[in-house]
Design an enzyme around this catalytic site. Sequence first.
Site, PDB file in Angstrom:
ATOM      1  CB  SER A  46      -0.850  -0.007   1.274  1.00 38.41           C
ATOM      2  OG  SER A  46      -1.472   1.241   1.486  1.00 38.41           O
ATOM      3  CE1 TYR A  49      -4.537  -2.125   4.880  1.00 42.16           C
ATOM      4  CE2 TYR A  49      -3.268  -0.163   4.339  1.00 42.16           C
ATOM      5  CZ  TYR A  49      -4.034  -1.240   3.935  1.00 42.16           C
ATOM      6  OH  TYR A  49      -4.292  -1.446   2.599  1.00 42.16           O
TER       7      TYR A  49
HETATM    8  N1  LIG Z   1      -8.752  -0.003  -1.560  1.00 39.38           N
HETATM    9  C1  LIG Z   1      -7.680   0.703  -1.269  1.00 39.38           C
HETATM   10  O1  LIG Z   1      -7.732   1.943  -1.173  1.00 39.38           O
HETATM   11  C2  LIG Z   1      -6.345   0.023  -1.075  1.00 39.38           C
HETATM   12  C3  LIG Z   1      -5.201   0.835  -0.986  1.00 39.38           C
HETATM   13  C4  LIG Z   1      -3.970   0.233  -0.781  1.00 39.38           C
HETATM   14  C5  LIG Z   1      -3.867  -1.154  -0.711  1.00 39.38           C
HETATM   15  N2  LIG Z   1      -4.985  -1.914  -0.806  1.00 39.38           N
HETATM   16  C6  LIG Z   1      -4.829  -3.364  -0.682  1.00 39.38           C
HETATM   17  O2  LIG Z   1      -5.384  -3.998  -1.806  1.00 39.38           O
HETATM   18  C7  LIG Z   1      -5.797  -5.338  -1.457  1.00 39.38           C
HETATM   19  C8  LIG Z   1      -7.233  -5.561  -1.924  1.00 39.38           C
HETATM   20  O3  LIG Z   1      -8.074  -4.677  -1.209  1.00 39.38           O
HETATM   21  P1  LIG Z   1      -9.457  -4.129  -1.781  1.00 39.38           P
HETATM   22  O4  LIG Z   1      -9.408  -2.661  -1.652  1.00 39.38           O
HETATM   23  O5  LIG Z   1      -9.788  -4.754  -3.076  1.00 39.38           O
HETATM   24  O6  LIG Z   1     -10.425  -4.643  -0.606  1.00 39.38           O
HETATM   25  P2  LIG Z   1     -11.789  -5.491  -0.628  1.00 39.38           P
HETATM   26  O7  LIG Z   1     -12.274  -5.491   0.774  1.00 39.38           O
HETATM   27  O8  LIG Z   1     -12.683  -5.014  -1.700  1.00 39.38           O
HETATM   28  O9  LIG Z   1     -11.232  -6.943  -1.043  1.00 39.38           O
HETATM   29  C9  LIG Z   1     -10.406  -7.692  -0.185  1.00 39.38           C
HETATM   30  C10 LIG Z   1     -10.798  -9.164  -0.274  1.00 39.38           C
HETATM   31  O10 LIG Z   1      -9.936  -9.897   0.607  1.00 39.38           O
HETATM   32  C11 LIG Z   1     -10.747 -10.876   1.257  1.00 39.38           C
HETATM   33  N3  LIG Z   1     -10.145 -11.302   2.514  1.00 39.38           N
HETATM   34  C12 LIG Z   1     -10.126 -10.647   3.712  1.00 39.38           C
HETATM   35  N4  LIG Z   1      -9.536 -11.396   4.637  1.00 39.38           N
HETATM   36  C13 LIG Z   1      -9.161 -12.559   4.032  1.00 39.38           C
HETATM   37  C14 LIG Z   1      -8.514 -13.727   4.495  1.00 39.38           C
HETATM   38  N5  LIG Z   1      -8.130 -13.875   5.766  1.00 39.38           N
HETATM   39  N6  LIG Z   1      -8.259 -14.715   3.581  1.00 39.38           N
HETATM   40  C15 LIG Z   1      -8.664 -14.593   2.304  1.00 39.38           C
HETATM   41  N7  LIG Z   1      -9.314 -13.513   1.827  1.00 39.38           N
HETATM   42  C16 LIG Z   1      -9.554 -12.506   2.688  1.00 39.38           C
HETATM   43  C17 LIG Z   1     -12.087 -10.196   1.484  1.00 39.38           C
HETATM   44  O11 LIG Z   1     -13.119 -11.136   1.709  1.00 39.38           O
HETATM   45  C18 LIG Z   1     -12.242  -9.411   0.179  1.00 39.38           C
HETATM   46  O12 LIG Z   1     -12.946 -10.141  -0.785  1.00 39.38           O
HETATM   47  C19 LIG Z   1      -5.620  -5.432   0.064  1.00 39.38           C
HETATM   48  O13 LIG Z   1      -4.404  -6.089   0.353  1.00 39.38           O
HETATM   49  C20 LIG Z   1      -5.560  -3.984   0.500  1.00 39.38           C
HETATM   50  O14 LIG Z   1      -4.866  -3.818   1.715  1.00 39.38           O
HETATM   51  C21 LIG Z   1      -6.220  -1.359  -0.990  1.00 39.38           C
END
Ligand SMILES: NC(=O)c1ccc[n+]([C@@H]2O[C@H](COP(=O)([O-])OP(=O)(O)OC[C@H]3O[C@@H](n4cnc5c(N)ncnc54)[C@H](O)[C@@H]3O)[C@@H](O)[C@H]2O)c1
Length: 286
Positions: free
Chosen positions: A142, A155
């Site tokens: 991130s 985080y």
């Molecule tokens: N959305 C943002 O702004 C953002 C920014 C930086 C990084 N990220 C990272 O991107 C990645 C995806 O996030 P997103 O924004 O698509 O979120 P999201 O919540 O839409 O998707 C995340 C998915 O991970 C699954 N998940 C959660 N815990 C889990 C576990 N223990 N085992 C398996 N699956 C699990 C959830 O069920 C969900 O479907 C994450 O690693 C997040 O930290 C997101």
Amino acid sequence: MSEFVGKTAVVTGAGSGIGQALARQLAAAGARLALSDVDEVGLAATVQQVRELGGEVRAEILDVRDRAAVLGYADRVREQFGAVHLVINNAGVSFTGEIAETDFADLERVMDVNFWGVVHGTKAFLPHLIASGDGRLVNISSIFGLVAFPGQSAYSAAKFAVRGFTEALRMEVRAAGHPVRVTCVCPGGVKTAIVRNSRAAAGIDVDVLAAAFDRDPGVSPVAAARTILAGVRAGRARVLVGRDAWLLDLAQRLLGPAYQRVVGPEGGRLLDQVRRRPLDRQRESI
Ligand SMILES: NC(=O)c1ccc[n+]([C@@H]2O[C@H](COP(=O)([O-])OP(=O)(O)OC[C@H]3O[C@@H](n4cnc5c(N)ncnc54)[C@H](O)[C@@H]3O)[C@@H](O)[C@H]2O)c1
């Protein structure tokens, strides 16, 4: 790997957001997919979308915190597809709260999913990626893996750890001459359900926090997935996603630790906005 046609791609956390968009784009690009998530409904929706695009897909409920389950999963995927070429350790959760108000259990949960989940996926699939002769490993960190932010200590700790782990691995793999390119992805704000799905310390109102996140200008999951896959094709060491990620990265390069003077007050204002008022807390305890 400039083309994904016929390659086997593994995406964790594929039931929502960035993982779902990655799955769709990889299917459209001709990859064979191994998708997993803890969310059965979300995963089923992604599988249906991928099948509508004509993609071959294997789906399994998998909690990335479970080491033995991830190790077994990697072997099953390799057995079914014969080879594994691309692994995207994407599953993640968010958590907001100041350390003083955060329970150990919440800190551990964020590390377990966001850091250990990535370590499990990496260790389980690395031998298969090497054996493929043309592997790509992508770990999702991130912008909070480059810059810390008030209320994001758990985080940030996990995401800094993912970046350190991934960058060290990239150098090791290169030194060993393994046919695997390792990429660390640092997205800024991406408009997914991550905050709405998230937990927070007792003093934080998740609904208000999610509304603030939704108002923030962020990129769509589709645009984020496009940027990530372009970086993977190019074998980049680091992929930044979104203008905010570029700006914050630039700020910490130019200012060093003094970036905290810029980011700190902004984070403090956000925490003030999303803190539950005493009256709300009182009502909840009645
Ligand atoms: N959305 C943002 O702004 C953002 C920014 C930086 C990084 N990220 C990272 O991107 C990645 C995806 O996030 P997103 O924004 O698509 O979120 P999201 O919540 O839409 O998707 C995340 C998915 O991970 C699954 N998940 C959660 N815990 C889990 C576990 N223990 N085992 C398996 N699956 C699990 C959830 O069920 C969900 O479907 C994450 O690693 C997040 O930290 C997101």
